[in-house]
Design a protein around this motif. Structure first.
Motif, mmCIF file in Angstrom:
data_model
loop_
_atom_site.group_PDB
_atom_site.id
_atom_site.type_symbol
_atom_site.label_atom_id
_atom_site.label_comp_id
_atom_site.label_asym_id
_atom_site.label_seq_id
_atom_site.Cartn_x
_atom_site.Cartn_y
_atom_site.Cartn_z
ATOM 1 N N ILE A 369 12.350 68.647 13.567
ATOM 2 C CA ILE A 369 13.426 69.599 13.292
ATOM 3 C C ILE A 369 13.118 70.285 11.965
ATOM 4 O O ILE A 369 12.978 69.636 10.939
ATOM 5 N N GLN A 370 13.011 71.590 11.994
ATOM 6 C CA GLN A 370 12.662 72.309 10.762
ATOM 7 C C GLN A 370 13.874 72.724 9.950
ATOM 8 O O GLN A 370 13.772 72.933 8.746
ATOM 9 N N ALA A 371 14.992 72.899 10.616
ATOM 10 C CA ALA A 371 16.212 73.269 9.891
ATOM 11 C C ALA A 371 17.398 72.960 10.783
ATOM 12 O O ALA A 371 17.270 72.910 12.018
ATOM 13 N N ILE A 372 18.540 72.717 10.151
ATOM 14 C CA ILE A 372 19.755 72.387 10.904
ATOM 15 C C ILE A 372 20.908 73.177 10.323
ATOM 16 O O ILE A 372 21.017 73.338 9.106
ATOM 17 N N ILE A 455 12.906 66.056 1.145
ATOM 18 C CA ILE A 455 12.704 65.214 2.327
ATOM 19 C C ILE A 455 11.345 65.509 2.954
ATOM 20 O O ILE A 455 10.910 66.653 2.978
ATOM 21 N N PRO A 456 10.665 64.467 3.444
ATOM 22 C CA PRO A 456 9.387 64.722 4.118
ATOM 23 C C PRO A 456 9.636 65.435 5.447
ATOM 24 O O PRO A 456 10.672 65.246 6.076
ATOM 25 N N ASP A 457 8.668 66.249 5.843
ATOM 26 C CA ASP A 457 8.808 67.074 7.038
ATOM 27 C C ASP A 457 8.296 66.290 8.247
ATOM 28 O O ASP A 457 7.170 66.469 8.664
ATOM 29 N N SER A 487 7.641 69.388 0.340
ATOM 30 C CA SER A 487 8.798 68.548 0.012
ATOM 31 C C SER A 487 9.871 69.248 -0.813
ATOM 32 O O SER A 487 10.437 68.671 -1.720
ATOM 33 N N THR A 488 10.140 70.489 -0.532
ATOM 34 C CA THR A 488 11.278 71.115 -1.192
ATOM 35 C C THR A 488 12.461 71.241 -0.222
ATOM 36 O O THR A 488 13.473 71.828 -0.546
ATOM 37 N N ALA A 489 12.306 70.698 0.974
ATOM 38 C CA ALA A 489 13.405 70.742 1.928
ATOM 39 C C ALA A 489 14.458 69.710 1.540
ATOM 40 O O ALA A 489 14.166 68.729 0.869
ATOM 41 N N SER A 490 15.694 69.942 1.955
ATOM 42 C CA SER A 490 16.724 68.934 1.705
ATOM 43 C C SER A 490 17.757 68.942 2.823
ATOM 44 O O SER A 490 17.854 69.904 3.577
ATOM 45 N N ARG A 513 13.557 54.678 1.580
ATOM 46 C CA ARG A 513 12.779 54.327 2.762
ATOM 47 C C ARG A 513 11.860 55.481 3.197
ATOM 48 O O ARG A 513 10.737 55.271 3.606
ATOM 49 N N PHE A 514 12.348 56.688 3.094
ATOM 50 C CA PHE A 514 11.552 57.828 3.570
ATOM 51 C C PHE A 514 10.750 58.504 2.466
ATOM 52 O O PHE A 514 10.094 59.519 2.707
ATOM 53 N N GLY A 515 10.831 57.993 1.245
ATOM 54 C CA GLY A 515 10.089 58.626 0.156
ATOM 55 C C GLY A 515 10.608 60.006 -0.205
ATOM 56 O O GLY A 515 9.818 60.920 -0.469
ATOM 57 N N CYS A 516 11.922 60.185 -0.197
ATOM 58 C CA CYS A 516 12.485 61.476 -0.603
ATOM 59 C C CYS A 516 12.466 61.560 -2.128
ATOM 60 O O CYS A 516 12.325 60.554 -2.821
ATOM 61 N N ALA A 517 12.655 62.775 -2.643
ATOM 62 C CA ALA A 517 12.621 62.946 -4.089
ATOM 63 C C ALA A 517 13.854 62.353 -4.773
ATOM 64 O O ALA A 517 13.806 61.967 -5.929
#
Ligand code: ASP
Ligand code: MG
Length: 590
Positions: A369-372, A455-457, A487-490, A513-517
């Motif tokens: 999913i690229q965007a929601i 968030i990782p893609d 990793s600039t998505a959130s 767990r997911f290695g988010c920033a």
């Protein structure tokens, strides 16, 4: 005497045999004791042919002459239809838009209806005629012929049904109703018996091409029951009315827009007014923006993504690059290979778990999913175009859309037409019949916001987040996942303030767990919603919100749009001020 409006689209009047068949349907309805108004489109692909003729002469035909040309298609079919009815022994008269008195503004090739007079039609009906009205056309103040935009005959039909206070508006077409999704893409799609105006509006604007969305807006505004059915058989089709097919049904349909392009502006200094700077430039080029995803990013910088039809990309990029320079954004990226998959349902407004069910199903199918973006009754995600059909299949299946719903509504849940409106009230509405209607502007100060930054893609992240949040017993309202490279998505979501501690705790665990920033949050946000009809088709709504809030220095943190509402989330201490401003801006439309 009951009155019905029957609309026949181009494929239903493509040749003289079909015209005769349509004529028989109208005569039968009259013999059953109805007054009958027919609205007819141009035969087959006649309008396309006329457009091509004009293109052979010039690539810049004047709007006035274009309308003069295009309106002839319908004039041919109404005359033939009247002859067909007369040859079968019934009384009929054909009328052009001007002869009916369909007054529009002067925006050639996409005019908006301003008023319709009914006396003339009523007089012919009372004298026993079937009245045959040319669809898609009207006349402006100076007697110039106008047209309502491609597909506009649907709008003529529903508008006539509204002013004549018809009992039903039947839309005869080459499909036999509204399906849970496009049956040409998914053969397992099911024809629904009934769907609500709001759901149909969302589906129509999300890619289900059954009807002109403006016609559904009319239907909703004037409570016209719309029956979409096949012109080649007698089976009952789909009723579009106020209530949905079944009670508590979370999802009623899924839709796909395959050819989209995404543009993202990253590293936008998070100051009021940047959205306005961007979208006013896009609007100036008359580009229709589809999905807007705006989210908070790291270090006080925001990311904003939106989609446009693929063929508009070069034009939209030019505008975006200009804007990006002006607001000192870090980067503009784009992707021409995206598609948008959406699910719609009135029931999801009150149920938990709908979003995560969709996200989980997509993750299991390996779809990233690229965007929601979500609104009360729809969830849209962006994915790679190669995966579009499988994404649609997966969501259709997970919500069991191929099966009849278990909780059937009683047939009497269909509202009687007119909502008790008096003729006078309808006529008053007609003054600005297609104007934007704002029903309500609301302020919700009960929520907080949580954001997972960087968030990782990868597939499965959104599913995991919303499963765990739901497992913590939290009801999520808005969800926005923005796109970002490196990793600039959130992902942001809003929850009740009392659920904030649990939500933050869960988000922090997942971020690790997911290695988010990291996780950012705001204990109190203000969510403002502008509700009404025509919120998206009147593109100025988003612009007026962005502009008026930025003028007083109020920053929009996240936003989402749909056909029937636009939500913005701002600083929790600015809610009342923002409400007052929006009320002032939209007062004239109320
Ligand atoms: N003939 C017009 C068109 O092709 C209007 C309509 O069919 O609804 O767009
Ligand atoms: Mg059509």
């Amino acid at each position: 005497m009951p009155l019905i409006v029957q609309k026949f689209g181009g494929t239903s009047v493509a040749d003289t045999q079909k015209i005769l068949a349509a004529a028989r349907k109208a005569i039968r309805a009259q013999q059953q004791g109805n007054q009958v108004v027919m609205v007819v489109s141009a035969m087959g692909h006649n309008t396309d042919m006329l457009v091509e003729l004009a293109e052979q002469i010039t690539d810049r035909p004047s709007g006035r002459e274009m309308d003069m040309l295009l309106s002839t298609g319908e004039q041919v079919s109404v005359a033939l239809m009247a002859m067909a009815i007369q040859s079968l022994g019934a009384k009929a008269i054909s009328l052009t838009g001007a002869q009916i008195g369909i007054k529009t503004d002067s925006t050639h090739t996409k005019a908006r209806i301003q008023s319709i007079s009914t006396e003339r039609m009523q007089r012919f009906l009372d004298a026993g005629n079937i009245v045959i009205a040319a669809g898609f056309q009207g006349i402006d103040e100076d007697f110039n012929i106008t047209t309502l935009g491609r597909g506009g005959s649907d709008t003529t039909a529903v508008a006539l049904a509204a002013v004549l206070r018809a009992d039903t508006c039947e839309i005869y077409t080459d499909v036999d109703g509204v399906y849970t999704t496009d049956p040409r893409v998914l053969p397992e799609a099911r024809r629904v018996k009934q769907i609500s105006y709001d759901e149909m509006l969302e589906l129509a604007s999300l890619g289900a091409g059954v009807m002109h969305s403006r016609s559904i807006e009319f239907g909703k505004k004037f409570s016209v029951p719309i029956h979409v059915r096949s012109s080649f058989s007698d089976i009952t089709g789909t009723m579009i009315v106020a209530s949905p097919e079944a009670a508590n049904q979370a999802v009623c349909g899924a839709a796909l827009v395959r050819d989209e392009a995404r543009i993202t502006i990253e590293g936008v200094p998070d100051r009021p007014g940047f959205s306005y700077a961007i979208f006013s430039k896009i609007a100036a080029r008359r580009i229709a923006v589809d999905m807007i995803v705006q989210n908070i990013g790291a270090e006080g910088r925001a990311t904003i993504s939106f989609t446009v039809p693929k063929e508009e990309l070069p034009n939209a990029l030019e505008a975006t690059n200009e804007a990006a320079k002006e607001i000192s954004a870090k980067a503009v990226t784009f992707d021409e290979e995206v598609a948008k998959v959406s699910v719609v349902g009135l029931g999801m407004a009150e149920q938990t778990g709908v979003a995560q069910k969709m996200f989980r199903a997509l993750a299991e199918a390996g779809i990233n999913i690229q965007a929601i973006t979500t609104s009360e009754i729809k969830i849209s995600v962006l994915c790679h175009r190669d995966q579009a059909s499988s994404a649609l299949r997966v969501v259709h299946k997970v919500f069991g859309l191929e099966n009849e719903p278990a909780n059937k509504l009683q047939p009497n849940a269909i509202l009687p037409h007119g909502n008790g409106n008096t003729a006078l009230e309808v006529v008053r509405h007609l003054q600005g019949m297609e104007d934007l209607t704002i029903d309500e502007i609301t302020l919700d100060e009960s929520q907080g916001r949580v954001t997972l930054l960087g968030i990782p893609d990868q597939p499965g992240l959104a599913a995991a987040v919303f499963e765990e949040i739901a497992a913590a017993g939290v009801f999520v309202d808005m969800i926005v996942q923005s796109f970002g490279q490196n990793s600039t998505a959130s992902i942001s979501f809003t929850v009740q303030q009392s659920d904030m501690p649990r939500s933050i705790e869960t988000a922090e665990r997942l971020a690790k767990r997911f290695g988010c920033a990291g996780v950012s949050s705001s204990p109190k946000v203000a969510k403002l919603s502008v509700l009404g009809i025509g919120i998206r088709s009147n593109t100025s709504v988003a612009m007026r919100i962005f502009q008026s809030l930025s003028e007083v220095g109020i920053n929009v943190d996240i936003m989402s749009t749909s056909e029937v509402r636009l939500n913005v989330v701002v600083d929790g201490n600015k809610g009342k001020e923002a409400l007052a401003i929006l009320q002032q801006v939209f007062e004239p439309a109320r």
